[in-house]
Write a protein that holds these residues in place. Structure first.
Motif, PDB file in Angstrom:
ATOM      1  N   ARG A  81       0.830  -1.215   0.000  1.00 46.08           N
ATOM      2  CA  ARG A  81       0.000   0.000   0.000  1.00 46.08           C
ATOM      3  C   ARG A  81       0.864   1.265   0.000  1.00 46.08           C
ATOM      4  NH1 ARG A  81      -4.155   2.160   3.853  1.00 46.08           N
ATOM      5  NH2 ARG A  81      -3.594   0.480   5.273  1.00 46.08           N
ATOM      6  N   ALA A  82       1.907   1.257   0.840  1.00 48.29           N
ATOM      7  CA  ALA A  82       2.770   2.449   0.893  1.00 48.29           C
ATOM      8  C   ALA A  82       3.516   2.621  -0.432  1.00 48.29           C
ATOM      9  CB  ALA A  82       3.764   2.308   2.050  1.00 48.29           C
ATOM     10  N   GLY A  83       3.977   1.510  -0.983  1.00 44.59           N
ATOM     11  CA  GLY A  83       4.729   1.577  -2.241  1.00 44.59           C
ATOM     12  C   GLY A  83       3.849   2.028  -3.400  1.00 44.59           C
ATOM     13  N   ALA A  84       2.607   1.548  -3.425  1.00 46.87           N
ATOM     14  CA  ALA A  84       1.680   1.955  -4.491  1.00 46.87           C
ATOM     15  C   ALA A  84       1.399   3.456  -4.396  1.00 46.87           C
ATOM     16  CB  ALA A  84       0.384   1.154  -4.400  1.00 46.87           C
ATOM     17  N   SER A  85       1.239   3.947  -3.165  1.00 48.29           N
ATOM     18  CA  SER A  85       0.981   5.387  -2.981  1.00 48.29           C
ATOM     19  C   SER A  85       2.177   6.206  -3.445  1.00 48.29           C
ATOM     20  CB  SER A  85       0.737   5.711  -1.509  1.00 48.29           C
ATOM     21  OG  SER A  85      -0.312   4.944  -1.016  1.00 48.29           O
ATOM     22  N   ALA A  86       3.352   5.766  -3.047  1.00 46.20           N
ATOM     23  CA  ALA A  86       4.559   6.520  -3.420  1.00 46.20           C
ATOM     24  C   ALA A  86       4.747   6.509  -4.934  1.00 46.20           C
ATOM     25  CB  ALA A  86       5.781   5.917  -2.713  1.00 46.20           C
ATOM     26  N   LEU A  87       4.501   5.356  -5.534  1.00 43.24           N
ATOM     27  CA  LEU A  87       4.661   5.252  -6.990  1.00 43.24           C
ATOM     28  C   LEU A  87       3.644   6.157  -7.700  1.00 43.24           C
ATOM     29  CD1 LEU A  87       5.940   3.925  -9.454  1.00 43.24           C
ATOM     30  CD2 LEU A  87       4.511   1.890  -9.044  1.00 43.24           C
ATOM     31  N   ALA A  88       2.396   6.118  -7.244  1.00 42.56           N
ATOM     32  CA  ALA A  88       1.371   6.974  -7.867  1.00 42.56           C
ATOM     33  C   ALA A  88       1.755   8.449  -7.739  1.00 42.56           C
ATOM     34  CB  ALA A  88       0.009   6.714  -7.221  1.00 42.56           C
ATOM     35  N   ARG A  89       2.210   8.840  -6.553  1.00 44.16           N
ATOM     36  CA  ARG A  89       2.599  10.252  -6.357  1.00 44.16           C
ATOM     37  C   ARG A  89       3.766  10.619  -7.265  1.00 44.16           C
ATOM     38  NH1 ARG A  89       1.627   9.204  -0.772  1.00 44.16           N
ATOM     39  NH2 ARG A  89      -0.436  10.046  -0.323  1.00 44.16           N
ATOM     40  N   GLY A  90       4.728   9.725  -7.351  1.00 45.41           N
ATOM     41  CA  GLY A  90       5.908   9.994  -8.188  1.00 45.41           C
ATOM     42  C   GLY A  90       5.529  10.163  -9.649  1.00 45.41           C
ATOM     43  N   VAL A  91       4.615   9.322 -10.123  1.00 42.06           N
ATOM     44  CA  VAL A  91       4.201   9.410 -11.528  1.00 42.06           C
ATOM     45  C   VAL A  91       3.413  10.700 -11.758  1.00 42.06           C
ATOM     46  CG1 VAL A  91       2.735   8.337 -13.294  1.00 42.06           C
ATOM     47  CG2 VAL A  91       4.239   6.907 -11.888  1.00 42.06           C
ATOM     48  N   VAL A  92       2.475  10.989 -10.852  1.00 41.32           N
ATOM     49  CA  VAL A  92       1.673  12.214 -11.004  1.00 41.32           C
ATOM     50  C   VAL A  92       2.592  13.431 -11.009  1.00 41.32           C
ATOM     51  CG1 VAL A  92      -0.045  13.695  -9.898  1.00 41.32           C
ATOM     52  CG2 VAL A  92      -0.418  11.230  -9.995  1.00 41.32           C
ATOM     53  N   LEU A 122      -6.547   0.095  -5.636  1.00 44.75           N
ATOM     54  CA  LEU A 122      -7.227   0.979  -6.598  1.00 44.75           C
ATOM     55  C   LEU A 122      -7.758   2.240  -5.926  1.00 44.75           C
ATOM     56  CD1 LEU A 122      -9.234  -1.557  -8.807  1.00 44.75           C
ATOM     57  CD2 LEU A 122      -7.407  -0.028  -9.586  1.00 44.75           C
ATOM     58  N   LEU A 123      -8.413   2.073  -4.777  1.00 44.15           N
ATOM     59  CA  LEU A 123      -9.012   3.253  -4.132  1.00 44.15           C
ATOM     60  C   LEU A 123      -7.945   4.218  -3.632  1.00 44.15           C
ATOM     61  CD1 LEU A 123     -12.043   1.746  -2.174  1.00 44.15           C
ATOM     62  CD2 LEU A 123     -12.105   3.316  -4.126  1.00 44.15           C
ATOM     63  N   THR A 124      -6.853   3.650  -3.128  1.00 39.54           N
ATOM     64  CA  THR A 124      -5.748   4.496  -2.657  1.00 39.54           C
ATOM     65  C   THR A 124      -5.191   5.321  -3.813  1.00 39.54           C
ATOM     66  OG1 THR A 124      -5.192   2.744  -1.114  1.00 39.54           O
ATOM     67  CG2 THR A 124      -3.502   4.415  -1.491  1.00 39.54           C
ATOM     68  N   VAL A 125      -4.940   4.649  -4.935  1.00 40.67           N
ATOM     69  CA  VAL A 125      -4.389   5.369  -6.088  1.00 40.67           C
ATOM     70  C   VAL A 125      -5.430   6.342  -6.643  1.00 40.67           C
ATOM     71  CG1 VAL A 125      -3.464   5.103  -8.430  1.00 40.67           C
ATOM     72  CG2 VAL A 125      -2.735   3.535  -6.611  1.00 40.67           C
ATOM     73  N   ALA A 126      -6.691   5.921  -6.664  1.00 44.07           N
ATOM     74  CA  ALA A 126      -7.754   6.822  -7.162  1.00 44.07           C
ATOM     75  C   ALA A 126      -7.765   8.113  -6.368  1.00 44.07           C
ATOM     76  CB  ALA A 126      -9.117   6.134  -7.060  1.00 44.07           C
ATOM     77  N   SER A 127      -7.621   8.015  -5.039  1.00 46.07           N
ATOM     78  CA  SER A 127      -7.717   9.251  -4.254  1.00 46.07           C
ATOM     79  C   SER A 127      -6.484  10.128  -4.471  1.00 46.07           C
ATOM     80  CB  SER A 127      -8.007   8.960  -2.784  1.00 46.07           C
ATOM     81  OG  SER A 127      -6.868   8.457  -2.178  1.00 46.07           O
ATOM     82  N   ILE A 128      -5.334   9.519  -4.733  1.00 49.38           N
ATOM     83  CA  ILE A 128      -4.139  10.333  -5.040  1.00 49.38           C
ATOM     84  C   ILE A 128      -4.332  11.063  -6.380  1.00 49.38           C
ATOM     85  CG2 ILE A 128      -1.683  10.178  -5.678  1.00 49.38           C
ATOM     86  CD1 ILE A 128      -1.567   7.854  -3.540  1.00 49.38           C
ATOM     87  N   GLY A 139      -5.692  16.314  -8.927  1.00 43.08           N
ATOM     88  CA  GLY A 139      -6.307  16.784 -10.178  1.00 43.08           C
ATOM     89  C   GLY A 139      -5.633  16.206 -11.411  1.00 43.08           C
ATOM     90  N   SER A 140      -5.146  14.967 -11.303  1.00 39.85           N
ATOM     91  CA  SER A 140      -4.391  14.372 -12.415  1.00 39.85           C
ATOM     92  C   SER A 140      -5.322  13.827 -13.492  1.00 39.85           C
ATOM     93  CB  SER A 140      -3.531  13.228 -11.874  1.00 39.85           C
ATOM     94  OG  SER A 140      -2.891  12.570 -12.932  1.00 39.85           O
ATOM     95  N   SER A 141      -4.862  13.904 -14.744  1.00 35.77           N
ATOM     96  CA  SER A 141      -5.647  13.314 -15.836  1.00 35.77           C
ATOM     97  C   SER A 141      -5.236  11.867 -16.097  1.00 35.77           C
ATOM     98  CB  SER A 141      -5.475  14.152 -17.103  1.00 35.77           C
ATOM     99  OG  SER A 141      -4.106  14.157 -17.449  1.00 35.77           O
TER     100      SER A 141
END
Ligand code: PGA
Length: 264
Positions: free
Chosen positions: A18-29, A49-55, A60-62
């Motif tokens: 979960r932490a890694g997915a969040s960090a990866l999503a933030r890094g990509v955004v 999915l929900l964690t990444v969706a909220s990030i 405001g990412s597309s």
């Protein structure tokens, strides 16, 4: 004139926590802020999915949220399955079907790949239908035949009005996760053939609009040359999508190449 914007997907497979997915999503955004001219999707494991969706939402990412799989059934007694409606409810707008690991490791046959593809498109979601030959099939000169059959079977009874939501990913099985990438010319040859099959099924105009990604050991160092091919409209990225900087560089390579004019 019809043009195809490049599309790059990050298929995280059964990786991250979960932490890694969040960090990866933030890094990509963060890495893609302000970048234009390319569509991007990430495909995290279901539990994240929900964690990444909220990030994605809070920044405001597309970037689109994708699912690696989905049931073709709407609901019911199907232990372990996840429906298209549930995925949409979590913010998913694009679904992978026919990925080689589901076909060849988990045993999904053409019937189920077809049912999932048809259901995803009918549910108004975007669908990335993955096709590709195994090594022995390539060595036997059967690449085009195998891809053609997978495209035709996957799209059986898919009506023309649904194919604007379709992307094909050409992913030679021998290139996935192996570090062995198809040459740009080989990717182009196979993808040109696939576009011809799409033209036969849906006509030249529709086939000119459908994006065909390449997948299989794409890295920042080889992305540009692959994406520059006339029928390669971006990529589906596995291993290299697990590092934000590497994935961001691949997306930038696609944006740098830009949209493709219709070639049919
Ligand atoms: P890879 O995977 O980039 O690790 O080869 C691609 C894919 O499976 O979509």
């Amino acid at each position: 004139m019809t043009t195809r914007r490049p599309f790059v997907g990050g298929n995280w497979k059964m990786n991250t926590d979960r932490a890694g997915a969040s960090a990866l999503a933030r890094g990509v955004v963060d890495g893609l802020v302000g970048l234009q001219g390319v569509d991007v999707a990430v495909f995290p494991p279901f539990p994240y999915l929900l964690t990444v969706a909220s990030i994605l939402r809070e920044r405001g990412s597309s970037i689109r949220l994708g699912a690696q799989d989905a049931s073709d059934q709407p609901d019911g007694a199907l232990t372990g399955e996840v429906s298209l409606a549930m995925l949409r409810d979590c913010g998913v707008s694009v679904v992978l079907t026919g990925h080689s690991e589901r076909r060849h490791v988990l045993g999904e046959g053409e019937t189920i790949v077809h049912a999932k593809t048809r259901a995803a498109l009918a549910a108004d979601l975007e669908c990335v239908l993955c096709v590709g030959e195994k090594l022995d099939e390539r060595e036997a000169g059967r690449t085009n035949h195998v891809c053609e059959e997978q495209v035709r079977l996957g799209l059986r009874e898919v009506p023309p009005e649904h194919v604007d939501r379709l992307t094909i990913a050409y992913e030679p099985v021998w290139a996935i996760g192996t570090g062995r990438t198809a040459s740009p010319a080989d990717a182009q040859d196979a993808q040109r053939h696939i576009r011809g099959v799409l033209a036969d099924l849906y006509g030249n105009d529709a086939a000119s609009r459908i994006r065909i990604m390449y997948g299989g050991s794409v890295k920042a160092s080889n992305a540009r040359e692959l994406f520059a091919q006339a029928d390669v409209d971006g990529g589906l990225i596995g291993g290299a999508s697990l590092k934000a900087t590497e994935f961001v560089a691949i997306v930038k390579a696609a944006a740098g190449v830009g949209a493709k004019a219709a070639t049919l």
